[in-house]
Design a protein around this motif. Structure first.
Motif, PDB file in Angstrom:
ATOM      1  N   ALA A  26     -12.032 -13.532 -32.151  1.00 34.67           N
ATOM      2  CA  ALA A  26     -11.335 -13.099 -33.367  1.00 34.67           C
ATOM      3  C   ALA A  26     -12.164 -12.081 -34.144  1.00 34.67           C
ATOM      4  O   ALA A  26     -11.642 -11.096 -34.652  1.00 34.67           O
ATOM      5  CB  ALA A  26     -11.009 -14.298 -34.244  1.00 34.67           C
ATOM      6  N   THR A  27     -13.471 -12.335 -34.223  1.00 37.40           N
ATOM      7  CA  THR A  27     -14.354 -11.406 -34.951  1.00 37.40           C
ATOM      8  C   THR A  27     -15.042 -10.416 -34.029  1.00 37.40           C
ATOM      9  O   THR A  27     -15.650  -9.453 -34.498  1.00 37.40           O
ATOM     10  CB  THR A  27     -15.431 -12.189 -35.717  1.00 37.40           C
ATOM     11  N   GLY A  28     -14.953 -10.664 -32.707  1.00 39.28           N
ATOM     12  CA  GLY A  28     -15.592  -9.777 -31.749  1.00 39.28           C
ATOM     13  C   GLY A  28     -17.098  -9.869 -31.770  1.00 39.28           C
ATOM     14  O   GLY A  28     -17.789  -8.896 -31.446  1.00 39.28           O
ATOM     15  N   THR A  29     -17.633 -11.037 -32.143  1.00 41.18           N
ATOM     16  CA  THR A  29     -19.073 -11.196 -32.268  1.00 41.18           C
ATOM     17  C   THR A  29     -19.580 -12.354 -31.414  1.00 41.18           C
ATOM     18  O   THR A  29     -18.810 -13.173 -30.914  1.00 41.18           O
ATOM     19  CB  THR A  29     -19.476 -11.442 -33.736  1.00 41.18           C
ATOM     20  N   ILE A  30     -20.896 -12.416 -31.280  1.00 36.97           N
ATOM     21  CA  ILE A  30     -21.552 -13.492 -30.545  1.00 36.97           C
ATOM     22  C   ILE A  30     -21.790 -14.660 -31.495  1.00 36.97           C
ATOM     23  O   ILE A  30     -22.408 -14.502 -32.554  1.00 36.97           O
ATOM     24  CB  ILE A  30     -22.882 -13.006 -29.940  1.00 36.97           C
ATOM     25  N   ALA A  31     -21.303 -15.844 -31.137  1.00 39.39           N
ATOM     26  CA  ALA A  31     -21.396 -17.014 -32.014  1.00 39.39           C
ATOM     27  C   ALA A  31     -22.561 -17.925 -31.654  1.00 39.39           C
ATOM     28  O   ALA A  31     -23.059 -18.667 -32.519  1.00 39.39           O
ATOM     29  CB  ALA A  31     -20.091 -17.806 -31.961  1.00 39.39           C
ATOM     30  N   TRP A  32     -22.994 -17.901 -30.380  1.00 41.74           N
ATOM     31  CA  TRP A  32     -24.057 -18.820 -29.963  1.00 41.74           C
ATOM     32  C   TRP A  32     -24.635 -18.333 -28.650  1.00 41.74           C
ATOM     33  O   TRP A  32     -23.930 -17.780 -27.797  1.00 41.74           O
ATOM     34  CB  TRP A  32     -23.492 -20.228 -29.804  1.00 41.74           C
ATOM     35  N   ILE A  33     -25.950 -18.551 -28.476  1.00 42.54           N
ATOM     36  CA  ILE A  33     -26.642 -18.288 -27.215  1.00 42.54           C
ATOM     37  C   ILE A  33     -27.606 -19.439 -26.968  1.00 42.54           C
ATOM     38  O   ILE A  33     -28.301 -19.886 -27.894  1.00 42.54           O
ATOM     39  CB  ILE A  33     -27.431 -16.957 -27.261  1.00 42.54           C
ATOM     40  N   GLY A  34     -27.676 -19.924 -25.745  1.00 40.35           N
ATOM     41  CA  GLY A  34     -28.612 -21.012 -25.457  1.00 40.35           C
ATOM     42  C   GLY A  34     -28.585 -21.408 -23.995  1.00 40.35           C
ATOM     43  O   GLY A  34     -28.125 -20.644 -23.119  1.00 40.35           O
ATOM     44  N   GLY A  35     -29.045 -22.640 -23.723  1.00 37.79           N
ATOM     45  CA  GLY A  35     -29.115 -23.139 -22.361  1.00 37.79           C
ATOM     46  C   GLY A  35     -27.864 -23.893 -21.948  1.00 37.79           C
ATOM     47  O   GLY A  35     -27.025 -24.260 -22.790  1.00 37.79           O
TER      48      GLY A  35
END
Length: 551
Positions: A26-35
């Motif tokens: 919806a926002t075109g953004t990255i919400a989370w990064i992890g394992g």
């Protein structure tokens, strides 16, 4: 919607062991990064889950120098890059003329050095092959062309500087022929060419293209349409540089506003190219006695343009290749700094395109004024070395900077990085194709060993460096809240390049804590782009990544 990508490798500065990423569509953004372990928590909260199956997720590449509509025209035209004789080239052109039924024929990318005849085709031969049709056939570097008699007449090229006879044109004659040919392209065809080029860029994992336009390069309508295409959301973004010389602050603002240009830079030519013998050299070409190429701009013109753009807060820049041309550029930038102040010049973050024959001293002087370098590593891969086209034109010693008064090795990427200069990689498409991993590999395996750089440095120059060269320091990498502009790659083993060539060059040891990249050794298979996303919207997809509904 939200999408979880998991089970792969995510190239991010915030976690060298990241395997997963959540995108807020919806926002075109990255919400989370992890394992992957932590990703299990998100699996039930997202709308879709995409299994990466070991694929690599990286920031999308930036092509810092391209000509979009010409790239599309070349893809649908008669590509002479693989032709090996005049006869083969003419046969392809004749076939195209029959298919086009009298419409103009575009036949780019020839290089007489690869032809058994050792010469280009002629205008008379184009006339016979097309029964008197309109043909524009630019050399691979785009700084000379062979044109048919019909195009020569329509453009008035015979009466202009640069008419070399037998249909061969450079300088003003070439600009007039290109402008006349472009004028014959219909708006519908031009739009189709732009769309084709941007689809091709997306398929190569490119999320941003720096368009280099100008009146004699592509025209105002073309430039506007490329910029508009970059905002549609169905392909890579575009940033436009318009090649028009200005001499005062208000003029700079007015021209940039009128064209929607990010800067008055790009292919504003100080000189030409080595292949067409139009790059401006300090001493003559090795294969043409007494000839030192062409100088299109003076130090004073460079000074006034840079000063005007600096005061207006706009990026200025120039196309420059030969060592004498670089001397003009360096002197012009320094003269502008004397005129308006070095801090004013540095704040505008100007740029130079190509910058192939620059000395270590010249690099340091430019870096002090905040000038970026937009370079094309494929040039060295295609034409560098002791037996390449550069050596034929200049002599092998000069390619490596071994002669008295030589600037130094050509395409000195390592010197540029060591001086702290922002480096941005591009293709100059259609001169060389959209092939970003090939460009990174060309940096790693530069013909001159002293100018080789690490895969990580080259990769950053082709991602984050492209954004920095346009004045954006917070783009080109994967982090929380940033635009979800990324590419997904089918890869083999990921490796970390050692900093010392005396030990093993590549390592797969995960304990280094450094995100791995594909093996870019000569002959190693290159990654295949499975998906490209720009600001959260998928703009290229092979279908290999099938999302499932989360539950």
């Amino acid at each position: 919607m939200t999408t979880l990508y998991r089970g792969g490798f995510v190239y991010t500065p915030i976690d060298p062991f990241a395997n997963a990423m959540v995108v807020d569509d919806a926002t075109g953004t990255i919400a989370w990064i992890g394992g992957d372990d932590a990703a299990a928590v998100h699996a039930g909260a997202v709308d879709e889950v995409v299994e990466l199956d070991g694929a690599l997720v990286t920031p999308a590449f930036v092509d810092a120098h391209a000509h979009v509509s010409q790239t599309g025209a070349g893809l649908r035209g008669v590509d002479l890059g693989t032709a090996r004789s005049v006869a083969e080239a003419l046969s392809r052109i004749e076939d195209a003329a029959r298919r086009e039924r009298g419409r103009p024929v575009y036949a780019p990318n020839w290089d007489q050095g690869n032809w058994a005849d050792g010469r280009p085709h002629t205008g008379a031969e184009l006339d016979r092959a097309t029964y008197g049709g309109v043909v524009y056939s630019p050399r691979v570097d785009g700084h000379s062309a062979v044109i048919s008699s019909a195009l020569a007449t329509a453009s008035g090229a015979r009466d202009l500087p640069g008419w070399e006879g037998e249909g061969l044109v450079t300088r003003d004659a070439h600009h007039a022929a290109r402008e006349a040919f472009n004028a014959a392209v219909t708006p519908a065809q031009r739009q189709a060419d732009i769309d084709l080029a941007l689809r091709t860029a997306a398929a190569a994992g490119i999320g941003l293209v720096h368009e280099n336009g100008g009146r004699t390069l592509s025209g105002t309508d073309d430039f506007a349409e490329v910029l508009a295409a970059g905002e549609r959301g169905d392909g890579p973004q575009t940033i436009g540089y318009w090649a028009q010389l200005v001499s005062d602050e208000q003029e700079a603002r007015d021209v940039a506003a009128l064209r929607g240009a990010h800067g008055l830079a790009g292919d504003l030519n100080i000189d030409g190219s080595v292949g067409s013998r139009t790059a401006h050299l300090r001493r003559p070409y090795a294969d043409r006695e007494g000839h030192t190429g062409n100088a299109y701009l003076t130090v004073e013109q460079v000074r006034d343009h840079v000063a005007a753009c600096s005061l207006a807060g706009l990026q200025a820049g120039f196309h420059v290749i030969g060592d004498a041309g670089v001397d003009t550029a360096v002197a012009g930038f320094e003269a502008a700094a004397e005129l308006v102040g070095a801090p004013v010049v540095a704040r505008a973050r100007h740029r130079l395109e190509h910058l192939e024959m620059v000395s270590r001293d010249g690099i340091e002087r430019l870096a002090r004024l905040g000038v970026s370098a937009s370079v094309q590593p494929a040039f060295d891969a295609f034409w560098g070395g002791d037996s390449g086209m550069y050596a034929a034109r200049l002599g092998a010693d000069r390619v490596h900077g071994r002669g008295e008064g030589d600037a130094g090795p050509m395409n000195p990427f390592a010197w540029m990085m060591a001086a702290g200069m922002t480096l941005a990689l591009g293709s100059d498409s259609p001169v060389t194709p959209f092939a970003p991993w090939e460009a990174v590999r060309a940096c790693v395996n530069h013909h001159d060993e002293s100018q080789r750089v690490s895969a990580r440095s080259a990769f950053l120059a082709h991602t984050r460096g492209g954004w920095r060269a346009a004045g954006f320091d917070d783009r080109g990498y994967l982090d929380l809240g940033l635009p979800a502009t990324f590419a997904v790659w089918q890869v083999g083993d990921l490796v970390v390049q050692a900093p010392d060539d005396r030990i093993q060059t590549w390592s797969t040891d995960p304990r280094s804590g450094t995100p791995g990249l594909p093996d870019l050794s000569p002959g190693a298979p290159l990654p295949v782009c499975l998906r490209t996303s720009v600001r959260g919207r998928v703009v290229h997809d092979t279908g290999a990544l099938t999302p499932s509904t989360a539950g």
